[in-house]
Design a protein around this motif. Structure first.
Motif, short mmCIF file in Angstrom:
data_model
loop_
_atom_site.label_atom_id
_atom_site.label_comp_id
_atom_site.label_asym_id
_atom_site.label_seq_id
_atom_site.Cartn_x
_atom_site.Cartn_y
_atom_site.Cartn_z
N LYS A 161 41.41 39.73 41.92
CA LYS A 161 42.52 38.96 41.82
C LYS A 161 42.15 37.81 41.78
O LYS A 161 41.44 37.37 42.92
CB LYS A 161 43.46 39.57 43.03
CG LYS A 161 44.99 39.12 42.87
CD LYS A 161 45.88 39.72 43.93
CE LYS A 161 47.11 39.59 43.60
NZ LYS A 161 48.18 40.14 44.65
N ILE A 162 42.59 36.79 40.94
CA ILE A 162 42.22 35.51 41.22
C ILE A 162 43.20 34.84 41.94
O ILE A 162 42.65 33.98 42.53
CB ILE A 162 42.19 35.07 39.64
CG1 ILE A 162 41.10 35.56 38.61
CG2 ILE A 162 41.89 33.47 39.55
CD1 ILE A 162 41.13 35.35 37.30
N ASP A 163 44.33 35.02 41.60
CA ASP A 163 45.66 34.23 42.49
C ASP A 163 46.54 35.22 42.54
O ASP A 163 46.43 36.25 41.80
CB ASP A 163 45.54 32.80 42.12
CG ASP A 163 46.54 32.67 40.69
OD1 ASP A 163 46.37 31.72 40.19
OD2 ASP A 163 47.04 33.63 40.22
N ALA A 164 47.76 34.78 42.92
CA ALA A 164 48.75 35.82 43.13
C ALA A 164 49.52 36.36 41.58
O ALA A 164 50.04 37.26 41.60
CB ALA A 164 49.96 35.02 43.88
N ASN A 165 49.04 35.53 40.62
CA ASN A 165 49.50 36.37 39.42
C ASN A 165 48.45 36.54 38.11
O ASN A 165 48.76 36.72 37.07
CB ASN A 165 50.70 35.19 38.90
CG ASN A 165 50.09 33.77 38.87
OD1 ASN A 165 49.35 33.51 37.79
ND2 ASN A 165 50.79 32.99 39.54
N LYS A 166 47.28 36.08 38.63
CA LYS A 166 46.07 36.17 37.54
C LYS A 166 45.18 37.30 38.02
O LYS A 166 44.57 37.36 39.24
CB LYS A 166 45.45 35.10 37.37
CG LYS A 166 46.45 33.82 36.72
CD LYS A 166 45.59 32.66 36.32
CE LYS A 166 46.57 31.46 36.20
NZ LYS A 166 47.53 31.35 37.19
N TRP A 167 44.36 38.07 37.01
CA TRP A 167 43.51 39.08 37.39
C TRP A 167 42.18 38.87 36.51
O TRP A 167 42.34 38.25 35.37
CB TRP A 167 44.16 40.41 37.17
CG TRP A 167 45.31 40.70 37.97
CD1 TRP A 167 46.58 40.44 37.85
CD2 TRP A 167 45.18 41.53 39.11
NE1 TRP A 167 47.10 41.01 38.73
CE2 TRP A 167 46.46 41.60 39.78
CE3 TRP A 167 44.20 41.94 39.84
CZ2 TRP A 167 46.78 42.26 40.87
CZ3 TRP A 167 44.38 42.69 41.00
CH2 TRP A 167 45.85 42.81 41.34
N ALA A 168 41.16 39.20 37.18
CA ALA A 168 39.89 39.37 36.43
C ALA A 168 39.44 40.78 36.34
O ALA A 168 39.04 41.34 37.13
CB ALA A 168 38.70 38.60 37.18
N ILE A 169 39.64 41.32 35.06
CA ILE A 169 39.61 42.76 34.85
C ILE A 169 38.56 43.14 33.65
O ILE A 169 38.83 42.33 32.39
CB ILE A 169 40.82 43.48 34.65
CG1 ILE A 169 41.80 43.28 35.99
CG2 ILE A 169 40.64 45.10 34.48
CD1 ILE A 169 43.30 43.84 35.61
N SER A 170 37.61 43.88 34.06
CA SER A 170 36.63 44.14 32.89
C SER A 170 36.12 45.51 33.14
O SER A 170 36.06 46.14 34.29
CB SER A 170 35.65 43.10 32.69
OG SER A 170 34.84 43.58 31.40
N SER A 171 35.32 46.17 32.12
CA SER A 171 34.76 47.30 32.33
C SER A 171 33.42 47.24 31.93
O SER A 171 32.68 46.63 31.20
CB SER A 171 35.50 48.43 31.44
OG SER A 171 34.59 49.47 31.46
N ARG A 172 32.33 47.86 33.13
CA ARG A 172 30.82 47.47 33.06
C ARG A 172 30.51 46.21 32.77
O ARG A 172 29.49 45.68 31.96
CB ARG A 172 30.49 48.56 31.87
CG ARG A 172 30.90 49.98 32.08
CD ARG A 172 30.37 50.89 30.95
NE ARG A 172 30.50 52.32 31.54
CZ ARG A 172 30.35 53.43 30.73
NH1 ARG A 172 30.02 53.33 29.43
NH2 ARG A 172 30.54 54.57 31.12
N GLY A 173 30.91 45.29 33.46
CA GLY A 173 30.48 44.20 33.61
C GLY A 173 31.32 42.77 32.74
O GLY A 173 32.08 43.45 32.19
N PHE A 174 30.67 41.71 32.59
CA PHE A 174 31.17 40.41 32.06
C PHE A 174 32.73 40.30 32.46
O PHE A 174 33.83 40.06 31.48
CB PHE A 174 31.42 40.79 30.42
CG PHE A 174 29.80 41.05 30.01
CD1 PHE A 174 29.39 42.33 29.89
CD2 PHE A 174 29.01 39.85 29.58
CE1 PHE A 174 28.07 42.48 29.25
CE2 PHE A 174 27.84 40.13 29.20
CZ PHE A 174 27.42 41.22 28.95
#
Lengths: 733, 186
Positions: A161-174
């Motif tokens: 979770k980056i902030d209350a409304n943003k996300w960093a989501i990936s699979s197997r890196g990057f």
């Protein structure tokens, strides 16, 4: 052998613990000039050089992190207690209701669903790929309030979770807010933005109760679709209308989830048509900065939609679905132009989509599908306004040839048109662009040994407006020696095609030198930016030991080429830092290896207690090409945790009382100065009546707040995840 | 660093221990055959046999299972239950000659190839035939249990039931999918 930049130690006091406003830097993706200024320690050994940044090769691996204070005090006792509980269980007598169904009415008997933890795969596809299914039951019982939170249950997916409304989501890196190697689909509609090949997760929220399952497929060869499915596909499938034929009203409120109201109603028209409509509004509170101060990243969104399923005849079905949404979220952004500033501001977004699908059974084992959808998004951000229309058409057909071949083939066309409003900070040239994407695929399942050994070969073919023609072949061998286990091995090639942001942009972003002087980074797009390439080798093993135990293990090795770098065009950025701006251009000058393993296990200990766990291991090694003048290209290595562990315990305490506990451990993000964390979610639910459920959920309970992601990749400042509690009432009518 | 490694290993150890230790949990999941056993009980409850099918008014109702037993412990849930003054008794049979004394015959999927032969053998009796294999009612079986998604439903071949002189309660007929002999394609 890794290359790291060791920096003068007088920069250390400007580490990321200082107020972010001082050196906000470039947004999106992997660029992080601040890394140049981070002091890195190896264990207790400090390497300092006065006034000079040097490049050193070090033998030992750079587990570069600040001292991590893991909550060992909390993790250990928790597991010990759970373990003892488990051992002592045989002495506890609990009545098990499900041994005699003869008291039930015939109608009730016909409504009972067979439950089995380790449902043996019906389709070959389920046994042949690194696939993890998050079921509707998992979503309800874990207490998650959004799709990104639900994805934490899957192995091989990094969710931060980056902030209350943003996300960093990936699979197997990057990973990153603008992670671009993951394809996300909702009911067959792709939801990643062609602007930067990533997903604005904050607008993808839908009524979670109406999600049938989320299929998380890691690896490229497993999917038949999409130029973005480099590292994986997330396939969100909503329930068929026949499973949502009643009314549902939900109200929840809590400390972070300020308010959430949703209503859905489903019904029939005649015998052959079923529908549902829903509307949802939620409001989420601000999170907190590392200092503990409240941030301004609250968000609220209104969403409504419908779905209609019609059985036109025995062999024809039609599905129509659509949504509209309107929302806003707060953020804190740093700007270089027109004025050097850090300001709180609001992003406003709204959009709609409409999808229709027709399926026709040609014969017992052959069918065709046609799908058409339209998607419109509008987004107003201080840095960029965007209006985008997408029109997408798809056709596919499945059939058998003789006894040994099963073929799936298809083709599609996508048209995307955008209208961008540039700002001084982000400029796209041209500001309007239409792109066409043509794609086709074919896959053949060849049974070398009937029911035992299958060779699956196939390829996707695409033509896009950036790199022209691309081919993505894959081959897979699937062995099912017995009913209870399967082994598969695969090799694939995949590409991540460029998006607007690599070709057409000019970005100016502020950052600050340690001595306080402001400096501007200017990122230029590159018309010749090529696709990033991946050759992936995977192997998997799946076991259903008994009806109660299942185990799923995957190992993979990804070989990347032509990875994105930022090449410095102006003079190299070295002390004494007299320049006031520096220009870089995107290019493909890096290669790398990523490897890891993913384990998922389910154990139905008793009929009233289920344990589910996943473990993910990930290691990234990136190497800039010879002659690359890239700035900190290997930074993405530190954006994903090396280890991730999740353990869920679901207890049916009584027939009307459920308790779920969910422990998560996520390793640190070294280059972001994010510490590892352990956290606990707990949910208690009570059904005083058949149609009413009251639940109370505590999230992130082991800490007041913790940071999950801190790379400032999207011009906004990260905040920490706070502990929270919410209550929810669910009523069926 | 060391503590973190220990942490990870302990977690993994706990986890693996849970997986590897097998716990015998009997059939207390809501398994398919527990539901089917309850259906058999209901069939016995809502089907009427002619009077001469029983020796006396207190003779038991014999439920026979022919072939490999798919029920396991689930069948215990209905064994010995009383229906209108008669006990429901379970027998496992493998030989054709034992068929005659049954009132309900459950034909297991293992007898797929012998199905036609079995149906033919009992065609002049009052035996209620039940099965869950594909095409069961095609070949003259009376009640077929089948899966619809994750639920169990049943279909009744009313022609076959009429031939055996069995009266099926409207309660069953209303809930069943009705199949007739001439509807079937072969």
């Amino acid at each position: 052998m890794e290359r790291i930049n060791i920096l003068p130690d007088y920069f250390t006091k400007y580490r990321s613990t200082a107020p972010k406003a001082l050196y906000l830097e470039l947004g999106w993706r992997n660029f992080n000039p601040q890394a140049y200024f981070l002091h890195r320690e190896e264990q207790n050994h400090e390497t300092t050089l006065q006034g000079k940044a040097i490049q050193t090769t070090v033998e030992s691996c750079c587990n570069i992190q600040a001292l991590n204070q893991i909550r060992i005090g909390l993790l250990m006792p928790l597991f010990i207690i759970a373990f003892l509980f488990y051992c002592l269980l045989p002495t506890i007598v609990l009545s098990s209701e499900m041994t005699d169904l003869t008291e039930l009415d015939l109608e009730d008997l016909m409504n009972i669903e067979i439950t089995s933890v380790s449902k043996k795969p019906q389709r070959l596809s389920d046994a042949a790929a690194a696939i993890f299914v998050i079921t509707s039951d998992d979503i309800q019982r874990s207490g998650v309030t959004s799709i990104p939170e639900a994805l934490r249950m899957a192995p091989g997916v990094q969710v931060a979770k980056i902030d209350a409304n943003k996300w960093a989501i990936s699979s197997r890196g990057f990973s990153g807010r603008f992670a671009n190697k993951l394809l996300v689909l909702i009911d067959g509609r792709t939801v990643y933005s062609p602007l930067y090949s990533g997903v604005y997760w904050e607008v993808q929220d839908t009524l979670l109760e109406d999600i049938d399952r989320i299929e998380v497929i890691r690896g490229p060869g497993a999917s038949l679709w999409g130029a973005n499915a480099v590292n994986g596909v997330i396939n969100i499938i909503t329930k068929h209308t026949k499973d949502t034929q009643d009314g549902l009203a939900i109200v929840s409120a809590g400390t972070e989830e300020r308010g959430n109201v949703a209503i859905r109603y489903g019904g029939k028209r005649g015998d052959n048509t079923r529908y549902r409509v829903y509307t949802k509004y939620f409001k989420r509170d601000d999170a907190a900065y590392a200092s503990g101060d409240e941030a301004s990243d609250d968000c609220s969104t209104f969403k409504a939609g419908f779905r209609v399923d019609r059985q036109i005849s025995d062999v024809n079905t039609l599905m129509l679905t659509g949504d509209i949404y309107d929302g806003r979220s707060g953020q804190r952004s740093a700007l270089a132009v027109p004025i050097w500033s850090t300001i709180n501001n609001e992003v406003k977004y709204n959009g709609m989509n409409l999808l229709g699908r027709w399926e026709h059974d040609v014969s017992d084992d052959s069918n065709i599908m046609l799908q058409l959808y339209y998607d419109r998004t509008e987004r107003k951000d201080i840095l960029l306004d965007e209006i985008r229309d997408i029109l997408d058409f798809e056709f596919n057909q499945q059939f058998s040839i003789g006894e040994r071949h099963r073929i799936i083939l298809g083709f599609g066309y996508r048209f995307t048109r955008d209208n961008l409003d540039n700002s001084p900070s982000i400029t796209f040239v041209p500001d309007r662009r239409n792109d066409d994407l043509y794609s086709a695929f074919i896959q053949d399942d060849i049974w070398l040994l009937k029911d035992r050994l299958c060779l699956r070969i196939g390829s996707k073919f695409e033509h896009n407006d950036y790199t022209g023609f691309e081919i993505q072949p894959n081959a897979r061998l699937i062995l099912t020696p017995g009913e209870n286990y399967s082994v598969w091995i695969s090799a694939s090639r995949a590409v991540r095609t460029p998006s607007r942001i690599e070709h057409d942009t000019n970005i100016i972003s502020p950052t600050t030198l340690p001595n306080g002087a402001p400096i501007m980074i200017n990122v230029l797009g590159n018309d010749h930016f090529d696709s990033e390439e991946l050759k992936a080798y995977e192997m998997g093993f799946r076991l259903y030991a008994t009806e109660h135990i299942s185990l799923d293990l995957t190992v993979f090795f990804n070989d990347y080429e032509e990875l994105l770098t930022y090449e410095t065009l102006s003079a190299p950025f070295l002390p004494p830092y007299t320049a006031t701006s520096i220009t870089v251009q995107v290019d493909n000058q890096m290669e790398g290896h990523v490897y890891g393993a993913e384990v998922a296990a389910k154990f139905q200990v008793y009929d009233w207690w289920r344990l589910q766990g996943t473990y993910t291991y990930l290691q990234m090694q990136l190497h800039p090409d010879e002659g690359s003048m890239g700035m900190t290209p290997e930074i993405p290595e530190g954006y994903d945790p090396h280890h991730k562990l999740s353990l869920r315990s679901s207890l049916n305490l009584r027939e009307d009382l459920d308790l779920d506990l969910w422990v998560r451990y996520v390793d640190s993000l070294p280059t972001q100065d994010v510490k590892s964390y352990v956290t606990l979610d707990a949910r208690l639910s009570w059904k005083p009546r058949n149609d009413l459920e009251l639940s109370i959920v505590g999230q992130n309970l082991l800490d007041n707040q913790h940071m999950e992601y801190n790379s400032i990749q999207d011009y906004s400042i990260s905040t920490e995840v706070e502990h929270s509690i919410y209550g929810k009432i669910t009523w069926h009518f | 660093m060391f503590r973190k490694t220990v942490n990870i290993y302990i977690s993994a150890l706990f986890f693996l221990t849970s997986i590897v230790t097998s716990v015998k949990a009997e059939d207390d999941l809501v398994g398919e055959y527990l539901i089917k056993a309850a259906f058999l009980y209901n069939f016995a409850k809502f089907v009427e046999w002619p009077e001469d099918a029983f020796a006396s008014s207190s003779s038991p109702i014999k439920l026979c299972i022919l072939g490999d037993d798919p029920f396991g412990a689930a069948i215990k849930s209905i064994h010995g239950k009383t229906i209108r003054g008669r006990d429901l008794v379970i027998n496992f049979i493998s030989k054709a000659k034992d068929l005659e004394q049954c009132h309900i015959l459950f034909v297991s999927a293992s007898e797929k190839d012998k199905l036609a032969q079995v149906i033919n053998q009992i065609k002049d009796t009052n035996i209620l035939t039940v099965g869950d294999m594909a095409y069961f009612s095609h070949h003259g079986g009376m009640i077929r249990l089948f899966k619809a998604g994750a639920k169990i439903k049943f279909e009744i071949n009313i022609d076959a039931a009429r031939t055996a002189d069995l009266k099926i309660s409207s309660k069953l007929l209303n809930l069943a999918k009705i199949v007739k002999n001439d509807q079937q394609k072969d």
